[in-house]
Design an enzyme around this catalytic site. Sequence first.
Site, PDB file in Angstrom:
ATOM      1  N   TRP A 104      14.210 -49.879 -61.718  1.00 14.29           N
ATOM      2  CA  TRP A 104      13.805 -49.940 -63.126  1.00 14.29           C
ATOM      3  C   TRP A 104      13.626 -51.377 -63.597  1.00 14.29           C
ATOM      4  O   TRP A 104      12.696 -51.682 -64.348  1.00 14.29           O
ATOM      5  CB  TRP A 104      14.811 -49.183 -63.996  1.00 14.29           C
ATOM      6  CG  TRP A 104      14.906 -47.746 -63.610  1.00 14.29           C
ATOM      7  CD1 TRP A 104      16.000 -47.073 -63.137  1.00 14.29           C
ATOM      8  CD2 TRP A 104      13.839 -46.780 -63.605  1.00 14.29           C
ATOM      9  NE1 TRP A 104      15.681 -45.768 -62.849  1.00 14.29           N
ATOM     10  CE2 TRP A 104      14.374 -45.556 -63.123  1.00 14.29           C
ATOM     11  CE3 TRP A 104      12.487 -46.830 -63.953  1.00 14.29           C
ATOM     12  CZ2 TRP A 104      13.602 -44.405 -62.992  1.00 14.29           C
ATOM     13  CZ3 TRP A 104      11.715 -45.683 -63.813  1.00 14.29           C
ATOM     14  CH2 TRP A 104      12.271 -44.482 -63.339  1.00 14.29           C
ATOM     15  N   ASP A 175      18.814 -53.243 -70.477  1.00 12.99           N
ATOM     16  CA  ASP A 175      18.575 -51.802 -70.384  1.00 12.99           C
ATOM     17  C   ASP A 175      19.919 -51.142 -70.089  1.00 12.99           C
ATOM     18  O   ASP A 175      20.478 -51.310 -69.006  1.00 12.99           O
ATOM     19  CB  ASP A 175      17.578 -51.527 -69.262  1.00 12.99           C
ATOM     20  CG  ASP A 175      17.334 -50.047 -69.008  1.00 12.99           C
ATOM     21  OD1 ASP A 175      17.985 -49.200 -69.651  1.00 12.99           O
ATOM     22  OD2 ASP A 175      16.493 -49.731 -68.137  1.00 12.99           O
ATOM     23  N   LYS A 199      20.402 -39.685 -70.666  1.00 13.29           N
ATOM     24  CA  LYS A 199      21.393 -39.798 -69.605  1.00 13.29           C
ATOM     25  C   LYS A 199      22.824 -39.627 -70.121  1.00 13.29           C
ATOM     26  O   LYS A 199      23.656 -39.021 -69.466  1.00 13.29           O
ATOM     27  CB  LYS A 199      21.251 -41.141 -68.896  1.00 13.29           C
ATOM     28  CG  LYS A 199      19.907 -41.302 -68.196  1.00 13.29           C
ATOM     29  CD  LYS A 199      19.777 -42.660 -67.548  1.00 13.29           C
ATOM     30  CE  LYS A 199      18.411 -42.827 -66.908  1.00 13.29           C
ATOM     31  NZ  LYS A 199      18.185 -41.918 -65.780  1.00 13.29           N
TER      32      LYS A 199
END
Length: 364
Positions: A104, A175, A199
């Site tokens: 990511w 993030d 999540k």
Amino acid sequence: MSSERAFNFSAGPSMLPLEVIQKVAAELENYEGCGESVMEMSHRSSVFDKIIKDAERNLRDLMKIPDNYKVLFLQGGGTLQFSMIPINLLSGSGKADYIITGSWAKKAAKEAEKFGDIKVVASSEADNFSYIPKPGPEAFRKDADYVYICYNNTIYGSHYNNYLPETGDIPLVADMSSCILSEEVDVSKFGLIFAGAQKNVAPAGVTIVIVREDLIGKAPANCPVYLDYAIHAAKDSLYNTPPCFAIYVAGEVFKYLKARGGLKAMHEIDVRKAEKLYGYLDQSTFYKTPVAKEDRSLMNVVFVTGDKDLDAAFVEGARKRNMHNLKGHRSVGGIRASIYNAMPEEGVDCLIEYMKAFEEEHSK
């Protein structure tokens, strides 16, 4: 937990607290007697206005977010933030430094390259992202507009534990999609924090952005209107129709966490769950976890047997025992147990019991 519900070890969308699901189910048709479902009501209504304001207030309380930070509830997932961040923050030198610790962060850097001078100052890719590189302050360009990290690496099972980049006056962007609300963090050390909620917070659809006010309002004139943080900050996340239902569920999760002692109490439970699982892995000669011990994630525990067929058999056997979604990410394979806040300790105990049985059966 209901015997009909599985232990869902998915990395996202993932488990929600059962108590929250039950409350949402009870209110699904008629929210607090207003005669409408949250899925139906206008985002301009007084009822939803209270829902979103309560959600923001409770998130601020949980994370101790300073007053000079805006909380935004946006759409587009973490992926859209890969674009919004450079568009909004590359307003000085046009330079940004990235630490690459997984897929990511790598994707975020590649997207940012469309908008400015992006430098990868450190990467653990050569070692299959098995650790967090820890560059010193001298690694960062003094005129960089920001430094970017992925705080928890969902695919590779690593996390920033005892290290945070020293960036001085350069804003640090993080993030936190797969670890937000699992630990206390000092928000003031970051210029911007974002998290896809699916999540550890809510259903897919809402992305939380926590951004320092002085970083807002610097987007270029040709910035698409939805991608300008200033637009959303000025309209309190109501510039257009927001993901109302996901925001509502997130708000219920915030209430749930506050009622259980907040992030410190939740972190203690998360540590206990992870220590059980890593403790078993460390004494096992059958399973291996590739992540450096000091950089292990509490949320995403990755491991392998060393045999792809055995890994697949493990995942299928677990599914038959009502433990779902233990297959590793498609890009790396193996096994991954995501044990977010909503995963009860009982789920981890059941997994370890199965791991022992599987090891005994296949070690003969």
